[in-house]
Enzyme design. Structure first.
Site, mmCIF file in Angstrom:
data_model
loop_
_atom_site.group_PDB
_atom_site.id
_atom_site.type_symbol
_atom_site.label_atom_id
_atom_site.label_comp_id
_atom_site.label_asym_id
_atom_site.label_seq_id
_atom_site.Cartn_x
_atom_site.Cartn_y
_atom_site.Cartn_z
ATOM 1 N N GLU A 1 51.659 55.974 38.960
ATOM 2 C CA GLU A 1 51.448 57.304 39.381
ATOM 3 C C GLU A 1 50.379 58.180 38.811
ATOM 4 O OE1 GLU A 1 55.275 58.914 38.548
ATOM 5 O OE2 GLU A 1 56.514 57.550 40.470
ATOM 6 N N HIS B 1 44.213 62.027 43.683
ATOM 7 C CA HIS B 1 44.679 63.313 44.535
ATOM 8 C C HIS B 1 44.144 64.590 43.968
ATOM 9 C CE1 HIS B 1 47.641 61.012 47.221
ATOM 10 N NE2 HIS B 1 46.982 60.085 46.845
ATOM 11 N N ASP B 2 43.702 64.506 42.730
ATOM 12 C CA ASP B 2 43.333 65.642 42.140
ATOM 13 C C ASP B 2 41.691 65.718 42.445
ATOM 14 O OD1 ASP B 2 43.061 68.101 40.702
ATOM 15 O OD2 ASP B 2 42.329 67.062 38.847
ATOM 16 N N GLY C 1 37.238 69.592 43.136
ATOM 17 C CA GLY C 1 37.301 67.975 42.438
ATOM 18 C C GLY C 1 38.375 67.846 41.612
ATOM 19 N N ASP D 1 39.676 68.826 38.865
ATOM 20 C CA ASP D 1 39.812 70.045 38.146
ATOM 21 C C ASP D 1 41.225 70.637 37.792
ATOM 22 O OD1 ASP D 1 40.875 70.732 40.596
ATOM 23 O OD2 ASP D 1 39.593 72.461 40.893
ATOM 24 N N SER E 1 43.675 71.216 39.471
ATOM 25 C CA SER E 1 44.113 72.051 40.555
ATOM 26 C C SER E 1 45.634 71.673 40.931
ATOM 27 C CB SER E 1 43.096 72.387 41.739
ATOM 28 O OG SER E 1 42.836 71.281 42.314
ATOM 29 N N THR F 1 51.896 41.268 41.997
ATOM 30 C CA THR F 1 51.824 41.369 40.703
ATOM 31 C C THR F 1 51.512 42.909 40.291
ATOM 32 O OG1 THR F 1 49.423 40.835 40.954
ATOM 33 C CG2 THR F 1 50.930 38.922 40.018
HETATM 34 C C1 HEM Z 1 42.066 55.022 51.795
HETATM 35 C C2 HEM Z 1 42.379 56.016 51.025
HETATM 36 C C3 HEM Z 1 43.797 55.805 50.478
HETATM 37 C C4 HEM Z 1 44.942 55.992 51.022
HETATM 38 C C5 HEM Z 1 45.070 56.144 52.751
HETATM 39 C C6 HEM Z 1 46.130 55.872 50.152
HETATM 40 C C7 HEM Z 1 47.284 55.882 50.576
HETATM 41 C C8 HEM Z 1 48.327 55.750 49.424
HETATM 42 C C9 HEM Z 1 49.947 55.558 50.123
HETATM 43 C C10 HEM Z 1 50.501 55.912 51.174
HETATM 44 C C11 HEM Z 1 50.797 55.290 48.823
HETATM 45 C C12 HEM Z 1 51.920 55.151 48.760
HETATM 46 C C13 HEM Z 1 52.633 56.676 48.606
HETATM 47 C C14 HEM Z 1 54.350 56.383 48.500
HETATM 48 O O1 HEM Z 1 54.786 55.853 49.418
HETATM 49 O O2 HEM Z 1 54.787 56.656 47.638
HETATM 50 C C15 HEM Z 1 49.575 55.014 47.667
HETATM 51 C C16 HEM Z 1 49.998 54.524 46.470
HETATM 52 C C17 HEM Z 1 48.890 54.551 45.504
HETATM 53 N N1 HEM Z 1 47.747 54.758 45.393
HETATM 54 FE FE1 HEM Z 1 46.542 55.207 47.059
HETATM 55 N N2 HEM Z 1 45.557 55.523 49.037
HETATM 56 C C18 HEM Z 1 44.094 55.783 49.144
HETATM 57 C C19 HEM Z 1 43.308 55.463 48.040
HETATM 58 C C20 HEM Z 1 43.576 55.311 46.678
HETATM 59 C C21 HEM Z 1 42.708 55.542 45.587
HETATM 60 C C22 HEM Z 1 41.014 55.599 45.786
HETATM 61 C C23 HEM Z 1 43.497 55.438 44.209
HETATM 62 C C24 HEM Z 1 42.825 55.439 43.033
HETATM 63 C C25 HEM Z 1 41.785 55.550 42.479
HETATM 64 C C26 HEM Z 1 44.873 55.276 44.792
HETATM 65 C C27 HEM Z 1 45.961 55.066 43.956
HETATM 66 C C28 HEM Z 1 47.147 54.907 44.404
HETATM 67 C C29 HEM Z 1 48.224 54.249 43.260
HETATM 68 C C30 HEM Z 1 47.772 53.793 41.946
HETATM 69 C C31 HEM Z 1 49.321 54.081 44.138
HETATM 70 C C32 HEM Z 1 50.574 53.881 43.739
HETATM 71 C C33 HEM Z 1 51.370 55.028 43.028
HETATM 72 C C34 HEM Z 1 52.835 54.347 42.550
HETATM 73 O O3 HEM Z 1 52.787 53.197 42.192
HETATM 74 O O4 HEM Z 1 53.604 55.209 42.383
HETATM 75 N N3 HEM Z 1 44.910 55.209 46.136
HETATM 76 N N4 HEM Z 1 48.171 55.330 48.180
#
Ligand code: HEM
Ligand SMILES: *[C@@H]1O[C@H](CO)[C@@H](O)[C@H](O)[C@H]1NC(C)=O
Length: 365
Positions: free
Chosen positions: A65, A72-73, A88, A90, A92, A221
Protein backbone atom coordinates in the site's frame (compact mmCIF):
# COMPACT_ATOMS: atom_id res chain seq x y z
CA UNK A 1 55.13 5.59 -21.77
CA UNK A 2 57.45 7.50 -19.39
CA UNK A 3 56.84 6.89 -15.70
CA UNK A 4 55.95 10.57 -15.20
CA UNK A 5 52.82 10.41 -17.34
CA UNK A 6 51.61 7.29 -15.50
CA UNK A 7 51.83 9.20 -12.23
CA UNK A 8 49.87 12.08 -13.74
CA UNK A 9 47.18 9.69 -15.03
CA UNK A 10 46.76 7.91 -11.70
CA UNK A 11 46.65 11.22 -9.84
CA UNK A 12 43.85 12.34 -12.16
CA UNK A 13 41.91 9.11 -11.62
CA UNK A 14 42.19 9.52 -7.83
CA UNK A 15 41.01 13.13 -7.94
CA UNK A 16 37.99 12.20 -10.07
CA UNK A 17 36.86 9.34 -7.84
CA UNK A 18 37.29 11.48 -4.72
CA UNK A 19 35.02 14.09 -6.24
CA UNK A 20 32.40 11.45 -7.10
CA UNK A 21 32.47 9.66 -3.74
CA UNK A 22 30.93 11.80 -1.05
CA UNK A 23 32.57 11.22 2.31
CA UNK A 24 30.35 10.04 5.13
CA UNK A 25 30.72 11.73 8.50
CA UNK A 26 29.63 10.16 11.81
CA UNK A 27 26.14 11.01 13.11
CA UNK A 28 25.65 12.31 16.69
CA UNK A 29 24.03 8.97 17.60
CA UNK A 30 27.49 7.37 17.41
CA UNK A 31 26.09 4.51 15.34
CA UNK A 32 25.36 5.80 11.85
CA UNK A 33 27.16 7.99 9.41
CA UNK A 34 25.82 10.22 6.67
CA UNK A 35 27.12 12.19 3.71
CA UNK A 36 25.08 15.20 4.84
CA UNK A 37 24.40 15.92 8.54
CA UNK A 38 20.69 16.50 7.80
CA UNK A 39 20.34 12.82 6.87
CA UNK A 40 21.27 11.68 10.41
CA UNK A 41 17.82 12.62 11.72
CA UNK A 42 16.24 10.13 9.31
CA UNK A 43 17.71 6.97 10.86
CA UNK A 44 15.35 6.91 13.88
CA UNK A 45 12.43 7.64 11.53
CA UNK A 46 13.42 4.70 9.32
CA UNK A 47 13.58 2.44 12.41
CA UNK A 48 10.18 3.65 13.52
CA UNK A 49 8.72 2.98 10.06
CA UNK A 50 10.16 -0.55 10.04
CA UNK A 51 8.90 -1.39 13.54
CA UNK A 52 5.48 0.25 13.49
CA UNK A 53 4.39 0.29 9.86
CA UNK A 54 6.07 -2.80 8.41
CA UNK A 55 6.00 -5.28 11.30
CA UNK A 56 9.76 -5.25 11.87
CA UNK A 57 10.80 -5.29 8.21
CA UNK A 58 8.34 -7.45 6.27
CA UNK A 59 7.34 -7.12 2.61
CA UNK A 60 3.71 -7.07 3.72
CA UNK A 61 0.41 -5.49 2.80
CA UNK A 62 1.42 -2.14 4.32
CA UNK A 63 4.53 -2.12 2.13
CA UNK A 64 2.41 -2.77 -0.96
CA UNK A 65 0.00 0.00 0.00
CA UNK A 66 2.85 2.39 0.78
CA UNK A 67 4.38 1.79 -2.65
CA UNK A 68 1.02 2.44 -4.29
CA UNK A 69 0.77 5.64 -2.27
CA UNK A 70 4.11 6.95 -3.60
CA UNK A 71 2.59 6.70 -7.08
CA UNK A 72 -0.82 8.17 -6.30
CA UNK A 73 0.77 11.18 -4.60
CA UNK A 74 3.44 11.78 -7.26
CA UNK A 75 1.36 11.30 -10.39
CA UNK A 76 -0.76 14.32 -9.37
CA UNK A 77 1.40 16.35 -11.70
CA UNK A 78 0.81 17.64 -15.23
CA UNK A 79 3.25 19.33 -17.58
CA UNK A 80 0.41 20.63 -19.77
CA UNK A 81 -1.73 22.02 -16.94
CA UNK A 82 1.20 23.89 -15.35
CA UNK A 83 1.19 24.74 -11.62
CA UNK A 84 -2.55 24.11 -11.34
CA UNK A 85 -1.88 20.54 -12.51
CA UNK A 86 -0.75 19.39 -9.08
CA UNK A 87 2.46 19.53 -7.11
CA UNK A 88 3.61 15.97 -7.87
CA UNK A 89 5.36 14.14 -5.03
CA UNK A 90 4.40 16.79 -2.50
CA UNK A 91 2.37 14.87 0.09
CA UNK A 92 -0.89 16.48 -1.04
CA UNK A 93 -2.61 13.09 -0.86
CA UNK A 94 -1.98 13.23 2.94
CA UNK A 95 -2.19 17.00 3.59
CA UNK A 96 -5.38 17.25 1.53
CA UNK A 97 -6.65 13.72 2.09
CA UNK A 98 -10.24 14.94 2.56
CA UNK A 99 -10.19 15.95 -1.11
CA UNK A 100 -7.87 13.47 -2.79
CA UNK A 101 -9.13 10.30 -1.13
CA UNK A 102 -12.56 11.05 -2.64
CA UNK A 103 -11.10 10.55 -6.14
CA UNK A 104 -12.27 7.17 -7.40
CA UNK A 105 -8.75 6.10 -8.52
CA UNK A 106 -7.56 6.57 -4.92
CA UNK A 107 -10.00 3.99 -3.53
CA UNK A 108 -8.44 1.71 -0.92
CA UNK A 109 -5.75 4.14 0.25
CA UNK A 110 -7.58 5.52 3.32
CA UNK A 111 -6.07 3.09 5.81
CA UNK A 112 -2.46 3.53 4.75
CA UNK A 113 -2.75 7.32 4.69
CA UNK A 114 -4.09 7.24 8.28
CA UNK A 115 -1.38 4.82 9.41
CA UNK A 116 1.38 6.90 7.83
CA UNK A 117 0.02 10.14 9.30
CA UNK A 118 0.09 8.58 12.75
CA UNK A 119 3.55 7.14 12.17
CA UNK A 120 4.84 10.53 11.00
CA UNK A 121 3.59 12.32 14.09
CA UNK A 122 4.74 9.61 16.52
CA UNK A 123 8.23 9.06 15.14
CA UNK A 124 9.37 12.62 15.66
CA UNK A 125 9.19 13.16 11.94
CA UNK A 126 7.28 16.44 12.09
CA UNK A 127 9.69 19.26 11.40
CA UNK A 128 12.27 16.83 9.98
CA UNK A 129 10.36 15.46 7.01
CA UNK A 130 7.30 16.84 5.24
CA UNK A 131 4.35 14.58 4.39
CA UNK A 132 5.72 14.40 0.83
CA UNK A 133 9.12 13.28 2.11
CA UNK A 134 7.52 10.78 4.47
CA UNK A 135 5.45 9.09 1.75
CA UNK A 136 8.51 8.59 -0.49
CA UNK A 137 10.70 7.57 2.45
CA UNK A 138 8.19 4.97 3.65
CA UNK A 139 7.85 3.66 0.09
CA UNK A 140 11.60 3.28 -0.38
CA UNK A 141 12.11 1.67 3.04
CA UNK A 142 9.15 -0.65 2.43
CA UNK A 143 10.37 -1.79 -0.98
CA UNK A 144 13.76 -2.64 0.59
CA UNK A 145 11.96 -5.32 2.61
CA UNK A 146 10.96 -7.15 -0.58
CA UNK A 147 13.61 -9.64 -1.72
CA UNK A 148 14.82 -8.89 -5.25
CA UNK A 149 14.02 -5.17 -5.10
CA UNK A 150 16.52 -2.48 -6.06
CA UNK A 151 17.66 -0.06 -3.35
CA UNK A 152 15.57 3.02 -4.15
CA UNK A 153 16.99 6.53 -3.83
CA UNK A 154 15.67 8.98 -1.27
CA UNK A 155 16.02 12.75 -1.58
CA UNK A 156 15.01 14.94 1.37
CA UNK A 157 13.38 18.36 1.19
CA UNK A 158 9.89 18.42 -0.35
CA UNK A 159 8.07 21.55 0.86
CA UNK A 160 4.57 21.19 2.31
CA UNK A 161 1.88 20.91 -0.33
CA UNK A 162 -0.11 24.06 -0.90
CA UNK A 163 -3.11 22.58 -2.71
CA UNK A 164 -4.68 19.21 -3.50
CA UNK A 165 -3.92 17.64 -6.87
CA UNK A 166 -6.77 17.88 -9.40
CA UNK A 167 -8.90 14.80 -9.99
CA UNK A 168 -8.42 12.51 -13.03
CA UNK A 169 -4.60 12.51 -13.01
CA UNK A 170 -4.27 9.00 -11.53
CA UNK A 171 -4.68 6.35 -14.25
CA UNK A 172 -7.58 3.91 -13.92
CA UNK A 173 -7.53 0.19 -14.82
CA UNK A 174 -10.40 0.84 -17.25
CA UNK A 175 -8.29 3.33 -19.27
CA UNK A 176 -7.09 2.43 -22.76
CA UNK A 177 -3.34 2.20 -23.41
CA UNK A 178 -3.59 5.43 -25.46
CA UNK A 179 -5.06 7.25 -22.48
CA UNK A 180 -2.55 5.74 -20.04
CA UNK A 181 0.50 6.48 -22.22
CA UNK A 182 -0.71 10.05 -22.81
CA UNK A 183 -1.24 10.60 -19.06
CA UNK A 184 2.27 9.31 -18.27
CA UNK A 185 3.79 11.38 -21.10
CA UNK A 186 2.10 14.43 -19.59
CA UNK A 187 3.92 13.60 -16.35
CA UNK A 188 7.25 13.11 -18.18
CA UNK A 189 7.42 9.32 -18.61
CA UNK A 190 7.90 7.35 -21.81
CA UNK A 191 6.30 3.96 -22.47
CA UNK A 192 9.40 2.00 -21.41
CA UNK A 193 9.26 3.78 -18.07
CA UNK A 194 5.58 2.89 -17.70
CA UNK A 195 6.43 -0.80 -18.10
CA UNK A 196 9.32 -0.44 -15.63
CA UNK A 197 7.05 1.21 -13.04
CA UNK A 198 4.58 -1.65 -13.38
CA UNK A 199 7.15 -3.96 -11.77
CA UNK A 200 5.46 -2.54 -8.65
CA UNK A 201 2.53 -4.82 -9.43
CA UNK A 202 4.86 -7.72 -8.63
CA UNK A 203 4.33 -6.84 -4.95
CA UNK A 204 0.64 -6.04 -5.04
CA UNK A 205 -2.86 -7.15 -4.28
CA UNK A 206 -6.28 -5.70 -4.94
CA UNK A 207 -8.64 -4.53 -2.18
CA UNK A 208 -11.44 -2.62 -3.82
CA UNK A 209 -11.71 -3.57 -7.49
CA UNK A 210 -13.65 -6.78 -6.95
CA UNK A 211 -15.40 -7.17 -3.56
CA UNK A 212 -15.32 -10.96 -3.90
CA UNK A 213 -11.55 -11.00 -4.48
CA UNK A 214 -10.26 -8.91 -1.58
CA UNK A 215 -6.52 -9.44 -1.18
CA UNK A 216 -6.10 -11.13 -4.58
CA UNK A 217 -2.43 -10.79 -5.58
CA UNK A 218 -1.31 -9.68 -9.06
CA UNK A 219 1.15 -12.60 -9.26
CA UNK A 220 1.83 -15.85 -7.38
CA UNK A 221 4.66 -14.28 -5.34
CA UNK A 222 3.38 -10.96 -3.90
CA UNK A 223 6.04 -11.02 -1.15
CA UNK A 224 8.91 -11.08 -3.69
CA UNK A 225 10.00 -8.35 -6.07
CA UNK A 226 10.46 -10.82 -8.92
CA UNK A 227 9.60 -11.12 -12.61
CA UNK A 228 6.65 -13.53 -12.18
CA UNK A 229 4.15 -10.72 -12.70
CA UNK A 230 5.49 -10.20 -16.24
CA UNK A 231 5.19 -13.95 -17.06
CA UNK A 232 1.80 -14.59 -15.52
CA UNK A 233 0.19 -11.52 -17.09
CA UNK A 234 0.77 -13.12 -20.53
CA UNK A 235 -0.86 -16.49 -19.76
CA UNK A 236 -4.01 -17.21 -21.76
CA UNK A 237 -7.19 -17.20 -19.66
CA UNK A 238 -8.77 -20.60 -19.01
CA UNK A 239 -12.14 -19.24 -18.00
CA UNK A 240 -12.54 -21.05 -14.68
CA UNK A 241 -12.70 -18.01 -12.38
CA UNK A 242 -15.52 -18.41 -9.92
CA UNK A 243 -16.55 -14.79 -9.61
CA UNK A 244 -18.01 -12.19 -11.91
CA UNK A 245 -15.33 -9.96 -13.42
CA UNK A 246 -15.60 -6.31 -12.53
CA UNK A 247 -15.03 -3.39 -14.85
CA UNK A 248 -11.28 -2.78 -15.10
CA UNK A 249 -10.54 -6.46 -14.48
CA UNK A 250 -9.79 -9.23 -16.98
CA UNK A 251 -9.53 -12.95 -16.53
CA UNK A 252 -6.39 -14.58 -15.17
CA UNK A 253 -6.06 -18.35 -15.63
CA UNK A 254 -4.62 -18.58 -12.11
CA UNK A 255 -7.43 -18.92 -9.62
CA UNK A 256 -7.39 -16.18 -7.00
CA UNK A 257 -5.07 -13.95 -9.03
CA UNK A 258 -6.10 -10.38 -9.92
CA UNK A 259 -5.46 -9.23 -13.47
CA UNK A 260 -6.36 -5.64 -14.21
CA UNK A 261 -7.38 -4.62 -17.70
CA UNK A 262 -4.72 -1.94 -18.15
CA UNK A 263 -1.84 -4.33 -17.28
CA UNK A 264 -3.24 -6.94 -19.63
CA UNK A 265 -3.42 -4.38 -22.47
CA UNK A 266 0.02 -2.86 -21.82
CA UNK A 267 1.57 -6.36 -21.84
CA UNK A 268 0.09 -6.91 -25.32
CA UNK A 269 0.40 -3.44 -26.87
CA UNK A 270 2.90 -3.31 -29.75
CA UNK A 271 4.51 -0.21 -28.18
CA UNK A 272 5.31 -1.98 -24.92
CA UNK A 273 5.13 -5.76 -25.43
CA UNK A 274 8.85 -6.23 -26.17
CA UNK A 275 9.98 -4.20 -23.16
CA UNK A 276 7.48 -6.19 -21.13
CA UNK A 277 8.90 -9.50 -22.38
CA UNK A 278 12.49 -8.28 -21.88
CA UNK A 279 11.98 -8.30 -18.10
CA UNK A 280 11.03 -11.99 -18.08
CA UNK A 281 13.92 -14.00 -16.65
CA UNK A 282 15.97 -10.82 -16.41
CA UNK A 283 15.69 -9.79 -12.79
CA UNK A 284 18.61 -7.36 -12.95
CA UNK A 285 17.21 -5.53 -15.94
CA UNK A 286 13.76 -5.21 -14.37
CA UNK A 287 15.05 -4.12 -10.97
CA UNK A 288 17.39 -1.57 -12.50
CA UNK A 289 14.73 -0.08 -14.79
CA UNK A 290 12.28 0.12 -11.88
CA UNK A 291 14.86 1.83 -9.66
CA UNK A 292 15.57 4.46 -12.29
CA UNK A 293 11.92 5.16 -13.01
CA UNK A 294 11.12 5.36 -9.29
CA UNK A 295 13.93 7.88 -8.79
CA UNK A 296 12.09 10.09 -11.29
CA UNK A 297 8.65 9.45 -9.82
CA UNK A 298 9.75 10.25 -6.26
CA UNK A 299 10.75 13.82 -7.15
CA UNK A 300 8.04 14.68 -9.70
CA UNK A 301 7.30 18.40 -9.52
CA UNK A 302 10.15 19.03 -7.06
CA UNK A 303 13.23 21.22 -7.38
CA UNK A 304 15.97 18.63 -6.82
CA UNK A 305 18.67 21.33 -6.63
CA UNK A 306 17.16 22.24 -3.24
CA UNK A 307 17.04 18.65 -2.00
CA UNK A 308 19.59 16.57 -0.09
CA UNK A 309 20.47 13.06 -1.24
CA UNK A 310 19.94 10.85 1.82
CA UNK A 311 19.80 7.55 -0.07
CA UNK A 312 22.20 5.97 2.41
CA UNK A 313 19.37 5.74 5.00
CA UNK A 314 17.50 3.22 2.82
CA UNK A 315 18.30 -0.34 3.91
CA UNK A 316 20.05 -2.66 1.44
CA UNK A 317 17.36 -5.01 0.06
CA UNK A 318 17.72 -8.76 0.43
CA UNK A 319 18.35 -10.68 -2.77
CA UNK A 320 15.88 -13.23 -4.14
CA UNK A 321 16.05 -16.74 -2.67
CA UNK A 322 17.97 -18.96 -5.16
CA UNK A 323 14.89 -21.03 -5.96
CA UNK A 324 13.24 -17.81 -7.20
CA UNK A 325 16.17 -16.48 -9.20
CA UNK A 326 14.68 -17.68 -12.52
CA UNK A 327 11.26 -16.90 -13.99
CA UNK A 328 9.04 -20.01 -14.12
CA UNK A 329 5.66 -21.14 -15.33
CA UNK A 330 3.38 -21.87 -12.36
CA UNK A 331 2.40 -25.57 -11.93
CA UNK A 332 0.24 -26.73 -14.83
CA UNK A 333 1.36 -24.01 -17.28
CA UNK A 334 3.78 -24.09 -20.16
CA UNK A 335 4.85 -22.21 -23.26
CA UNK A 336 1.58 -23.33 -24.90
CA UNK A 337 -0.30 -21.00 -22.51
CA UNK A 338 1.65 -17.89 -23.54
CA UNK A 339 -0.13 -15.23 -25.56
CA UNK A 340 2.96 -14.12 -27.44
CA UNK A 341 2.78 -10.37 -27.97
CA UNK A 342 6.32 -9.23 -28.81
CA UNK A 343 6.93 -10.00 -32.47
CA UNK A 344 10.65 -9.16 -32.49
CA UNK A 345 11.97 -11.87 -30.15
CA UNK A 346 10.72 -15.28 -29.08
CA UNK A 347 9.39 -15.87 -25.58
CA UNK A 348 12.19 -16.97 -23.20
CA UNK A 349 12.43 -20.70 -22.43
CA UNK A 350 11.17 -21.28 -18.90
CA UNK A 351 10.68 -24.39 -16.84
CA UNK A 352 7.41 -25.29 -15.13
CA UNK A 353 7.24 -25.55 -11.36
CA UNK A 354 6.35 -29.13 -10.33
CA UNK A 355 3.14 -29.86 -8.47
CA UNK A 356 -0.61 -29.59 -8.89
CA UNK A 357 -2.46 -26.51 -10.16
CA UNK A 358 -3.42 -24.60 -7.03
CA UNK A 359 -5.19 -21.31 -6.39
CA UNK A 360 -3.07 -18.44 -5.14
CA UNK A 361 -4.05 -17.36 -1.61
CA UNK A 362 -5.00 -13.76 -0.78
CA UNK A 363 -2.40 -11.45 0.77
CA UNK A 364 -3.09 -11.24 4.52
CA UNK A 365 -4.08 -7.73 5.58
C1 HEM B 1 -0.93 2.10 -15.59
C2 HEM B 1 -1.08 2.68 -14.45
C3 HEM B 1 -1.65 1.97 -13.24
C4 HEM B 1 -2.92 1.54 -13.03
C5 HEM B 1 -4.11 1.67 -13.95
C6 HEM B 1 -2.92 0.90 -11.72
C7 HEM B 1 -4.04 0.33 -11.14
C8 HEM B 1 -4.03 -0.36 -9.95
C9 HEM B 1 -5.18 -1.00 -9.38
C10 HEM B 1 -6.59 -1.02 -9.97
C11 HEM B 1 -4.79 -1.57 -8.22
C12 HEM B 1 -5.67 -2.37 -7.25
C13 HEM B 1 -6.45 -1.43 -6.36
C14 HEM B 1 -7.40 -2.20 -5.49
O1 HEM B 1 -8.27 -2.92 -6.01
O2 HEM B 1 -7.29 -2.12 -4.25
C15 HEM B 1 -3.39 -1.31 -8.06
C16 HEM B 1 -2.63 -1.74 -7.01
C17 HEM B 1 -1.31 -1.38 -6.83
N1 HEM B 1 -0.57 -0.52 -7.61
FE1 HEM B 1 -1.09 0.17 -9.42
N2 HEM B 1 -1.68 0.96 -11.20
C18 HEM B 1 -0.86 1.61 -12.09
C19 HEM B 1 0.46 1.92 -11.91
C20 HEM B 1 1.15 1.75 -10.73
C21 HEM B 1 2.44 2.31 -10.44
C22 HEM B 1 3.24 3.18 -11.39
C23 HEM B 1 2.77 1.91 -9.18
C24 HEM B 1 3.99 2.20 -8.36
C25 HEM B 1 5.11 2.62 -8.80
C26 HEM B 1 1.70 1.07 -8.70
C27 HEM B 1 1.68 0.40 -7.50
C28 HEM B 1 0.66 -0.41 -7.06
C29 HEM B 1 0.77 -1.27 -5.90
C30 HEM B 1 2.00 -1.51 -5.06
C31 HEM B 1 -0.49 -1.88 -5.75
C32 HEM B 1 -0.90 -2.86 -4.68
C33 HEM B 1 -1.47 -2.17 -3.47
C34 HEM B 1 -1.85 -3.18 -2.40
O3 HEM B 1 -1.40 -4.33 -2.44
O4 HEM B 1 -2.60 -2.78 -1.51
N3 HEM B 1 0.72 1.02 -9.65
N4 HEM B 1 -2.95 -0.57 -9.13
C1 LIG C 1 4.40 21.66 7.25
O1 LIG C 1 3.22 21.07 7.77
C2 LIG C 1 3.40 20.48 9.03
C3 LIG C 1 2.10 19.76 9.36
O2 LIG C 1 1.90 18.72 8.44
C4 LIG C 1 3.78 21.51 10.06
O3 LIG C 1 4.02 20.90 11.32
C5 LIG C 1 5.06 22.21 9.60
O4 LIG C 1 5.36 23.27 10.47
C6 LIG C 1 4.88 22.75 8.18
N1 LIG C 1 6.18 23.24 7.71
C7 LIG C 1 6.33 24.41 7.13
C8 LIG C 1 7.71 24.76 6.72
O5 LIG C 1 5.40 25.16 6.92
Amino acid sequence: MPLGSLVVISALVCATSAALTRRAVPCPDGVHSATHPACCALYPIVDHIQQNLFDGGECDDEVHESLRLTFHDAIGFSLSQGPSGGGGADGSIMSFSDTELQFSANGGLDDIVKMQEQCLSECGGNGVVSPGDFIQLAGAVGVSNCPGAPRLKFLLGRPNATAPAPDKLVPAPTDSTDVIFARFADAGFNTDEVVALLASHSIASSKVLNPSMVGAPFDTTPELFDTQFFVEELLRPRGFHGTELQSGQTDSPIEGEMRIMSDSLIARDSRTSCTWQSFINNQARMADAFGQAMAKLAVLGQDTSKMIDCSEVIPQPKSLPVEHSQSVFPPGFSNADVEQACSATPFPKLSTLPGPVTPVPPVPS
